[in-house]
Every structure is written in structure tokens, then in C-alpha cells.
Design an enzyme around this catalytic site. Structure first.
Site, PDB file in Angstrom:
ATOM      1  N   THR A  95      30.605  70.502  21.495  1.00  0.00           N
ATOM      2  CA  THR A  95      30.248  71.922  21.449  1.00  0.00           C
ATOM      3  C   THR A  95      28.796  72.030  21.902  1.00  0.00           C
ATOM      4  OG1 THR A  95      31.701  72.277  19.558  1.00  0.00           O
ATOM      5  CG2 THR A  95      30.034  73.958  19.975  1.00  0.00           C
ATOM      6  N   LYS A 170      34.662  79.163  22.599  1.00  0.00           N
ATOM      7  CA  LYS A 170      34.382  78.489  21.326  1.00  0.00           C
ATOM      8  C   LYS A 170      33.330  79.259  20.513  1.00  0.00           C
ATOM      9  CE  LYS A 170      33.548  74.994  18.401  1.00  0.00           C
ATOM     10  NZ  LYS A 170      34.457  74.459  17.437  1.00  0.00           N
TER      11      LYS A 170
HETATM   12  P1  NAD Z   1      28.798  62.920  15.208  1.00  0.00           P
HETATM   13  O1  NAD Z   1      27.318  63.035  15.043  1.00  0.00           O
HETATM   14  O2  NAD Z   1      29.605  62.327  14.116  1.00  0.00           O
HETATM   15  O3  NAD Z   1      29.130  62.101  16.555  1.00  0.00           O
HETATM   16  C1  NAD Z   1      28.354  62.138  17.724  1.00  0.00           C
HETATM   17  C2  NAD Z   1      28.227  60.708  18.200  1.00  0.00           C
HETATM   18  O4  NAD Z   1      27.555  60.671  19.450  1.00  0.00           O
HETATM   19  C3  NAD Z   1      27.398  59.817  17.245  1.00  0.00           C
HETATM   20  O5  NAD Z   1      28.208  58.730  16.802  1.00  0.00           O
HETATM   21  C4  NAD Z   1      26.216  59.370  18.088  1.00  0.00           C
HETATM   22  O6  NAD Z   1      25.781  58.054  17.814  1.00  0.00           O
HETATM   23  C5  NAD Z   1      26.798  59.472  19.493  1.00  0.00           C
HETATM   24  N1  NAD Z   1      25.792  59.574  20.534  1.00  0.00           N
HETATM   25  C6  NAD Z   1      24.702  60.379  20.608  1.00  0.00           C
HETATM   26  N2  NAD Z   1      24.039  60.164  21.759  1.00  0.00           N
HETATM   27  C7  NAD Z   1      24.713  59.203  22.439  1.00  0.00           C
HETATM   28  C8  NAD Z   1      24.531  58.558  23.673  1.00  0.00           C
HETATM   29  N3  NAD Z   1      23.497  58.842  24.463  1.00  0.00           N
HETATM   30  N4  NAD Z   1      25.435  57.622  24.052  1.00  0.00           N
HETATM   31  C9  NAD Z   1      26.485  57.314  23.264  1.00  0.00           C
HETATM   32  N5  NAD Z   1      26.718  57.907  22.069  1.00  0.00           N
HETATM   33  C10 NAD Z   1      25.845  58.828  21.654  1.00  0.00           C
HETATM   34  O7  NAD Z   1      29.298  64.398  15.554  1.00  0.00           O
HETATM   35  P2  NAD Z   1      30.806  64.945  15.490  1.00  0.00           P
HETATM   36  O8  NAD Z   1      31.037  65.609  14.187  1.00  0.00           O
HETATM   37  O9  NAD Z   1      31.729  63.872  15.968  1.00  0.00           O
HETATM   38  O10 NAD Z   1      30.717  66.111  16.569  1.00  0.00           O
HETATM   39  C11 NAD Z   1      30.710  65.852  17.960  1.00  0.00           C
HETATM   40  C12 NAD Z   1      30.746  67.181  18.687  1.00  0.00           C
HETATM   41  O11 NAD Z   1      31.911  67.910  18.307  1.00  0.00           O
HETATM   42  C13 NAD Z   1      29.553  68.099  18.373  1.00  0.00           C
HETATM   43  O12 NAD Z   1      29.167  68.747  19.543  1.00  0.00           O
HETATM   44  C14 NAD Z   1      30.110  69.063  17.330  1.00  0.00           C
HETATM   45  O13 NAD Z   1      29.457  70.300  17.320  1.00  0.00           O
HETATM   46  C15 NAD Z   1      31.560  69.191  17.806  1.00  0.00           C
HETATM   47  N6  NAD Z   1      32.511  69.574  16.761  1.00  0.00           N
HETATM   48  C16 NAD Z   1      32.479  68.951  15.535  1.00  0.00           C
HETATM   49  C17 NAD Z   1      33.403  69.330  14.572  1.00  0.00           C
HETATM   50  C18 NAD Z   1      33.421  68.675  13.207  1.00  0.00           C
HETATM   51  O14 NAD Z   1      34.115  69.170  12.306  1.00  0.00           O
HETATM   52  N7  NAD Z   1      32.702  67.559  13.007  1.00  0.00           N
HETATM   53  C19 NAD Z   1      34.347  70.344  14.849  1.00  0.00           C
HETATM   54  C20 NAD Z   1      34.384  70.916  16.111  1.00  0.00           C
HETATM   55  C21 NAD Z   1      33.444  70.534  17.063  1.00  0.00           C
END
Ligand code: NAD
Length: 298
Positions: A95, A170
Site C-alpha cells: 500500500t 485502496k
Molecule cells: P511488514 O513490515 O511486516 O513487512 C514488510 C517487509 O519488507 C519487512 O519484512 C521488511 O524487512 C521488508 N523490507 C523493507 N525494505 C526492504 C528491502 N529494501 N528489501 C527487501 N525487503 C525489505 O509489513 P506488512 O504488514 O507485511 O505490510 C506490507 C505492505 O502491505 C504495507 O505496504 C502495508 O501497508 C500493506 N498492508 C498490510 C496489511 C496488514 O494487515 N499487515 C493489510 C493490507 C495491506
């Protein structure tokens, strides 16, 4: 390049289970994350762990990114664009702000690569159960290729329009959700002060014109909807910190196009306060405690 090999970058709360579902569907998944624990968990689910972006993209027919924010996506895409094979499909499921999403599409186009923005709704539960909704933006030919992949991780895949349209859908949807949750919470607080039972208000509003998802699925008071987070002390669900993120993205987008969204702005302010009080890890329906008054805000 194999269409059955997918590179997956960002194996966090969402990306981890999504990558696991691709493995279950028969794809060879090569994954990368900066955090060791996320890589280990993905490995246990059958994901081949790469040591860097160059290794992830090797031989992949499609690359998926699932990262925190627009800057992460643009940095990673800039790195991988020069490494991928011709015609590799790029799918960003994070997102992020609409401007960054459009910029990512533009970068891909400059390298003649098809791309899709495809943010999700459904949270970690949906990511694990492969029941996510994907909202996609980009050219139809790229969407058709992406749909086959996304359908192994979700139940509904909607093509919303051109570049950035998925992100636009979204944040518009989540702005409705943030505003409607506050509306439902205010109604319960008013009802309580008027001596109305929570169940009576639910029984009326859930079948009347006040009906909405915030009331009938994620009801902010315990009792009427046994599966709602209110019944488990507001454990998420959908964390208030993520609602704040999405409301801020909606406000940024509104400012950039001159849209008037006073209730969206107010919802962002209230969720900002709720987060500042230390409640960002709670389900977003927990904001009812803030609305009841200071003593119940923590
Ligand atoms: P999260 O923080 O658990 O996961 C993100 C991952 O990206 C982390 O493990 C981090 O280490 C990795 N990362 C960051 N920079 C990186 C790079 N340069 N190279 C490789 N890996 C890298 O977050 P999440 O909850 O999994 O959410 C991910 C996305 O999905 C976000 O944009 C969030 O807004 C969206 N989202 C989350 C949810 C939810 O309920 N968690 C729901 C809908 C949408």
C-alpha cells in the site's frame, strides 16, 4: 526465464504468507527480505531464499514486491529494473501513495516492462487463507498476466483502471472505512449515554440505513458480533497504525488533486491522536475508547 518462477521481495506479515501460498499453488518462489527471521520463516514454507535482489530476479517470469512504503518500492524497483529479463512482469502489492505507484509504472515502462499496482485488502488472515482482495491498476495485458498469479493468493481480483488506479481504490475504500468506523463508535457512545443497550442499537442499525461493515463485521463493542476484535480486547484485526497510514495517504492524495475531504481529514486527526496515545497496535475499532473519554483511552 520461467513463468512458473516468481521473485518475491518483502517477506513480512503479509508477504510471508502470500509467498507461501504461491509455493502451495506450484510456483517456484525465490524470496528476499532484509530481516533474517522473515527469511527463515519463508524458507520453512518452501520459499528459496536469495541473498540479494540480483539473485531474486534470476530466471523469474514475474516479481512481486510487498514493502512498507513508496520509497522502498521505488528503490527496489530501480535496482531490479536493470537486472530482470525482457518481458518480466512487475507486481507491487504494497500500500503506497498514488504518485509513487505511478512513478513505479513509469520506470517500468522506460525499461519496456509490464507492471501492475495491486494493493490488497484482507489483512494477515486473508494473506494466510489466500482470500485477499486485489485492486489492480495498469494495462489490461499486464493485468491478465498478473491475474493468474494473484488468484492463487486471493479470492477477488478487480482491475480498477490505469497506472495507480489500484492504489486509488485502496485509499478511497479505507477512507470510507476509517470515517464509518468513527461514525459507528460515536453512535454507540451516544446510545450508551442515552441509556440505549448496545444490542438494541445493533439490532436496529444493522438492518437499517446505518448498516455498514464497521458495524456488522467489525462491531466496536463486544457482544453483537462475536468474531469482532472488541470481543478480544481489540487485538487486531486491522491495526490502528495501518489505518492511520492509509488515512494519511488519502489526505496526501486529496491535497495533490485538490479534493475536499473534511471527514477524511478529521478521521486522520483522530487516528493520529489514538496512535500517539500508544494504541497503534490495537484494532482500529478500539478508537471507541478514545471517543468515550480520556480515562478509557489507553
Ligand atoms: P511488514 O513490515 O511486516 O513487512 C514488510 C517487509 O519488507 C519487512 O519484512 C521488511 O524487512 C521488508 N523490507 C523493507 N525494505 C526492504 C528491502 N529494501 N528489501 C527487501 N525487503 C525489505 O509489513 P506488512 O504488514 O507485511 O505490510 C506490507 C505492505 O502491505 C504495507 O505496504 C502495508 O501497508 C500493506 N498492508 C498490510 C496489511 C496488514 O494487515 N499487515 C493489510 C493490507 C495491506
Amino acid at each position: 526465464m520461467s513463468s512458473k518462477t516468481i521473485g518475491f521481495i518483502g517477506l513480512g506479515h503479509m508477504g510471508g504468507p502470500m509467498a507461501a501460498n504461491l509455493v502451495k499453488a506450484g510456483f517456484a518462489v525465490r524470496g528476499f527480505d532484509l530481516v533474517e527471521a522473515s527469511k527463515q520463516a519463508a524458507k520453512e514454507n518452501g520459499v528459496q531464499i536469495a541473498e540479494n535482489v540480483a539473485q531474486v530476479v534470476q530466471g523469474a517470469g514475474a516479481i512481486i514486491t510487498m514493502l512498507p512504503a513508496g520509497s522502498h518500492v521505488l528503490n527496489v524497483w530501480r535496482e531490479l529494473l536493470v537486472l530482470v529479463s525482457p518481458n518480466t512482469l512487475l507486481i507491487d502489492c504494497s500500500t503506497i501513495d498514488v504518485d509513487s505507484a505511478r512513478k513505479a509504472h513509469q520506470l517500468a515502462a522506460e525499461h519496456r516492462l509490464p507492471s501492475i499496482d495491486a494493493p490488497v485488502s484482507g489483512g494477515v488472515v486473508g494473506a494466510t487463507a489466500a482470500t485477499l482482495t486485489f485492486m489492480a491498476g495498469g494495462e489490461k495485458s499486464a493485468f491478465d498476466r498478473a491475474e493468474i498469479i494473484l488468484s492463487t493468493m486471493g479470492k477477488r481480483i478487480v482491475h480498477c483502471g490505469d497506472a495507480g488506479a489500484g492504489q486509488a481504490a485502496k485509499i478511497c475504500n479505507n477512507m470510507i472505512l476509517g470515517i464509518s468506523m468513527i461514525g459507528v463508535c460515536e453512535a454507540f457512545v451516544l446510545g450508551e449515554k442515552l441509556g440505549l443497550s448496545q444490542q438494541a442499537l445493533f439490532d436496529v442499525a444493522s438492518v437499517s440505513s446505518g448498516q455498514c461493515w464497521a458495524l456488522t463485521t467489525n462491531c466496536p463493542v463486544a457482544g453483537p458480533v462475536p468474531t469482532s476484535p472488541a470481543n478480544r480486547n481489540y487485538q487486531p484485526g486491522f491495526a490502528a497504525s495501518l489505518m492511520l497510514k492509509d488515512l494519511k495517504l488519502a489526505q496526501e492524495a486529496a491535497a495533490s488533486v485538490g479534493a475536499t475531504t473534511p471527514l477524511g481529514a478529521e478521521a486522520a486527526q483522530l487516528y493520529n491522536l489514538f496512535n500517539a496515545l500508544g494504541s497503534g497496535g490495537e484494532d482500529f475499532s478500539g478508537i471507541i475508547r478514545l471517543l468515550r473519554g480520556k480515562e478509557d483511552a489507553s
